[in-house]
Write a protein that holds these residues in place. Structure first.
Motif, PDB file in Angstrom:
ATOM      1  N   LEU A 238      54.018  51.023  36.491  1.00  0.00           N
ATOM      2  CA  LEU A 238      54.106  50.848  37.938  1.00  0.00           C
ATOM      3  C   LEU A 238      54.628  49.472  38.342  1.00  0.00           C
ATOM      4  N   LEU A 239      55.100  48.697  37.375  1.00  0.00           N
ATOM      5  CA  LEU A 239      55.647  47.359  37.638  1.00  0.00           C
ATOM      6  C   LEU A 239      54.636  46.494  38.387  1.00  0.00           C
ATOM      7  N   ALA A 240      53.418  46.503  37.892  1.00  0.00           N
ATOM      8  CA  ALA A 240      52.320  45.756  38.521  1.00  0.00           C
ATOM      9  C   ALA A 240      51.793  44.713  37.548  1.00  0.00           C
ATOM     10  N   THR A 241      51.046  43.760  38.079  1.00  0.00           N
ATOM     11  CA  THR A 241      50.354  42.763  37.256  1.00  0.00           C
ATOM     12  C   THR A 241      48.890  42.759  37.659  1.00  0.00           C
ATOM     13  N   ALA A 242      48.029  43.170  36.751  1.00  0.00           N
ATOM     14  CA  ALA A 242      46.610  43.255  37.054  1.00  0.00           C
ATOM     15  C   ALA A 242      46.001  41.862  37.163  1.00  0.00           C
ATOM     16  N   PRO A 243      45.087  41.665  38.112  1.00  0.00           N
ATOM     17  CA  PRO A 243      44.386  40.376  38.179  1.00  0.00           C
ATOM     18  C   PRO A 243      43.431  40.236  36.997  1.00  0.00           C
ATOM     19  N   GLU A 244      43.016  39.022  36.740  1.00  0.00           N
ATOM     20  CA  GLU A 244      42.044  38.765  35.667  1.00  0.00           C
ATOM     21  C   GLU A 244      40.925  37.891  36.199  1.00  0.00           C
ATOM     22  N   PRO A 245      39.684  38.104  35.714  1.00  0.00           N
ATOM     23  CA  PRO A 245      39.254  39.191  34.823  1.00  0.00           C
ATOM     24  C   PRO A 245      38.958  40.460  35.621  1.00  0.00           C
ATOM     25  N   LEU A 246      38.967  41.620  34.953  1.00  0.00           N
ATOM     26  CA  LEU A 246      38.621  42.889  35.586  1.00  0.00           C
ATOM     27  C   LEU A 246      37.258  43.355  35.096  1.00  0.00           C
ATOM     28  N   ARG A 247      36.517  44.006  36.003  1.00  0.00           N
ATOM     29  CA  ARG A 247      35.186  44.532  35.658  1.00  0.00           C
ATOM     30  C   ARG A 247      35.070  45.971  36.153  1.00  0.00           C
ATOM     31  N   TYR A 248      34.469  46.818  35.312  1.00  0.00           N
ATOM     32  CA  TYR A 248      34.197  48.215  35.668  1.00  0.00           C
ATOM     33  C   TYR A 248      32.750  48.498  35.328  1.00  0.00           C
ATOM     34  N   ALA A 249      32.005  49.049  36.282  1.00  0.00           N
ATOM     35  CA  ALA A 249      30.593  49.354  36.054  1.00  0.00           C
ATOM     36  C   ALA A 249      30.343  50.848  36.217  1.00  0.00           C
ATOM     37  N   TRP A 250      29.713  51.440  35.213  1.00  0.00           N
ATOM     38  CA  TRP A 250      29.240  52.825  35.295  1.00  0.00           C
ATOM     39  C   TRP A 250      27.776  52.748  35.713  1.00  0.00           C
TER      40      TRP A 250
ATOM     41  N   LEU B 259      40.392  52.218  38.419  1.00  0.00           N
ATOM     42  CA  LEU B 259      41.146  51.219  37.660  1.00  0.00           C
ATOM     43  C   LEU B 259      42.556  51.072  38.228  1.00  0.00           C
ATOM     44  N   VAL B 260      43.147  52.179  38.674  1.00  0.00           N
ATOM     45  CA  VAL B 260      44.479  52.103  39.295  1.00  0.00           C
ATOM     46  C   VAL B 260      44.432  51.186  40.511  1.00  0.00           C
ATOM     47  N   HIS B 261      43.368  51.317  41.327  1.00  0.00           N
ATOM     48  CA  HIS B 261      43.223  50.437  42.494  1.00  0.00           C
ATOM     49  C   HIS B 261      43.236  48.967  42.072  1.00  0.00           C
ATOM     50  N   LEU B 262      42.522  48.647  40.985  1.00  0.00           N
ATOM     51  CA  LEU B 262      42.439  47.255  40.543  1.00  0.00           C
ATOM     52  C   LEU B 262      43.786  46.757  40.027  1.00  0.00           C
ATOM     53  N   VAL B 263      44.484  47.575  39.249  1.00  0.00           N
ATOM     54  CA  VAL B 263      45.748  47.145  38.649  1.00  0.00           C
ATOM     55  C   VAL B 263      46.846  47.026  39.703  1.00  0.00           C
ATOM     56  N   VAL B 264      46.944  48.013  40.583  1.00  0.00           N
ATOM     57  CA  VAL B 264      48.021  48.043  41.577  1.00  0.00           C
ATOM     58  C   VAL B 264      47.748  47.088  42.723  1.00  0.00           C
TER      59      VAL B 264
END
Length: 359
Positions: free
Chosen positions: A59-71, A110-115
């Motif tokens: 998608l020609l995107a750059t994800a921010p850092e750091p990323l966190r995902y919680a279940w 995760l798509v929301h975070l990356v895009v």
């Protein structure tokens, strides 16, 4: 080996009250957290780790850092923004770096975070997430609808929605999938980033014309006619499963995957909680060396099923096939990379054998 720790969620994300204690697993690109009552499968972190660069490249995107995902378990969700019209959300991207979900893996968030694009129009913000996460763990869903599109999926009906709760997610996902395929990620990225409040149809139409050099209403009318013929210059919108590692051929004429679908086996995604188990999956890719006739089969002592699909072509080619236990399919395959996904249940792992052979 990923390190496990315990962590208390920041009070910035949650309302006043007793904060839940979460387990942590640090990946290469993401910090994975889960409620102490939940048991994630062994491949969850690796799966999310490889999805991030895949989405960036695709998608020609750059994800921010750091990323966190919680279940999170339902009892641990005490955020003030955890509901939509009184119902607990399935997941939510709280910020540009952090998302939580009721599912052990929810690529949509995760798509929301990356895009990114929290300030973009809700219709297209949800549309890009649905377009990429079209294939849920339950093995249902369609990459694109063949034939004419139902009036219920007309993009114009919720195009100017002020919030995500008002968006028709199916219509948004299908339309964004159509735009990506027909116009490519560069133009969509330009369009997506140009959208700003207020999200009126007229303002969106103006941005649409500037980015795509096309009329929004004419494009919607063409979309509503159903899947068009695939053009040679269409963008190959790949399934997320195409990010999986390449599994080699065991012999020049035979490819075999012999593996376990146990939750704790490496590469298995899913999870188990006190109220039950989630669907699980193991995904690999295979390189088909030449056009020809092949036989595809699955053998297991359990209830698993396997799906094979191409990592090229139009998303409305409808070229994916499904094999159940003991079923052998005869297929005409084109040269190129394919994904193979074995689905089951996280608490019912078995040894499986998947084969692909030249006829």
């Amino acid at each position: 080996m990923w390190a496990r720790t315990r962590f208390w969620l920041s009070t910035l994300l949650f309302s006043a009250g007793c904060l839940p204690e979460l387990e942590q697993i640090q990946g290469d690109r993401i910090l994975y957290e889960h409620s102490a009552s939940l048991h994630p499968c062994a491949g969850n972190v690796e799966y999310l780790d490889r999805l991030i660069p895949f989405l960036e490249d695709h998608l020609l995107a750059t994800a921010p850092e750091p990323l966190r995902y919680a279940w999170l378990a339902p009892e641990d969700i005490i955020a003030t923004d955890a509901t939509d019209e009184g119902e607990i959300r399935e997941g939510y991207a709280v910020s540009t770096h952090y998302a939580w979900s009721l599912d052990p893996i929810l690529p949509h968030e995760l798509v929301h975070l990356v895009v990114g694009g929290h300030s973009s129009a809700p219709f297209f913000k949800e549309g890009i997430a649905v377009a990429m996460d079209w294939f849920p763990l339950t093995n249902t869903g369609s990459r694109y609808v063949t034939g004419s599109i139902s009036p219920d999926f007309n993009p114009l009906s919720t195009l100017s929605a002020r919030g995500s709760a008002s968006v028709n997610y199916a219509a948004a996902g299908l339309f964004v999938m159509y735009l990506l395929t027909r116009h490519g990620p560069a133009r969509f990225r330009e369009f997506y980033r140009s959208l700003s409040w207020p999200f009126t149809t007229d303002r969106i139409a103006a941005s649409f014309r500037a980015a795509f050099a096309a009329d929004l209403h004419e494009e919607v009318a063409e979309f509503m006619q159903g899947s068009p013929p695939c053009a040679a210059d269409d963008f190959a919108l790949q399934a997320l499963e195409c990010s999986a590692p390449l599994h080699p051929w065991s012999k020049p004429w035979e490819w075999t995957l012999a593996a376990s679908t146990e939750c704790d086996a490496p590469g298995v995604i899913g999870g188990i909680g006190p109220r039950g188990a989630w669907p699980s999956a193991r995904v690999v890719t295979v390189e088909v060396p030449q056009d020809g006739r092949y036989v595809f089969g699955l053998f297991t002592s359990g209830q698993e099923w396997a799906r094979l699909g191409p990592c090229f072509g139009c998303p409305w080619d409808d070229a994916d096939v499904l094999a159940e236990d003991g079923e052998v399919l005869h297929l005409d395959l084109k040269r190129g990379r394919y994904y193979i996904r074995v689905n089951g249940w996280s608490d019912e792992g078995h040894d499986v054998n998947v084969t692909l052979a030249v006829l």
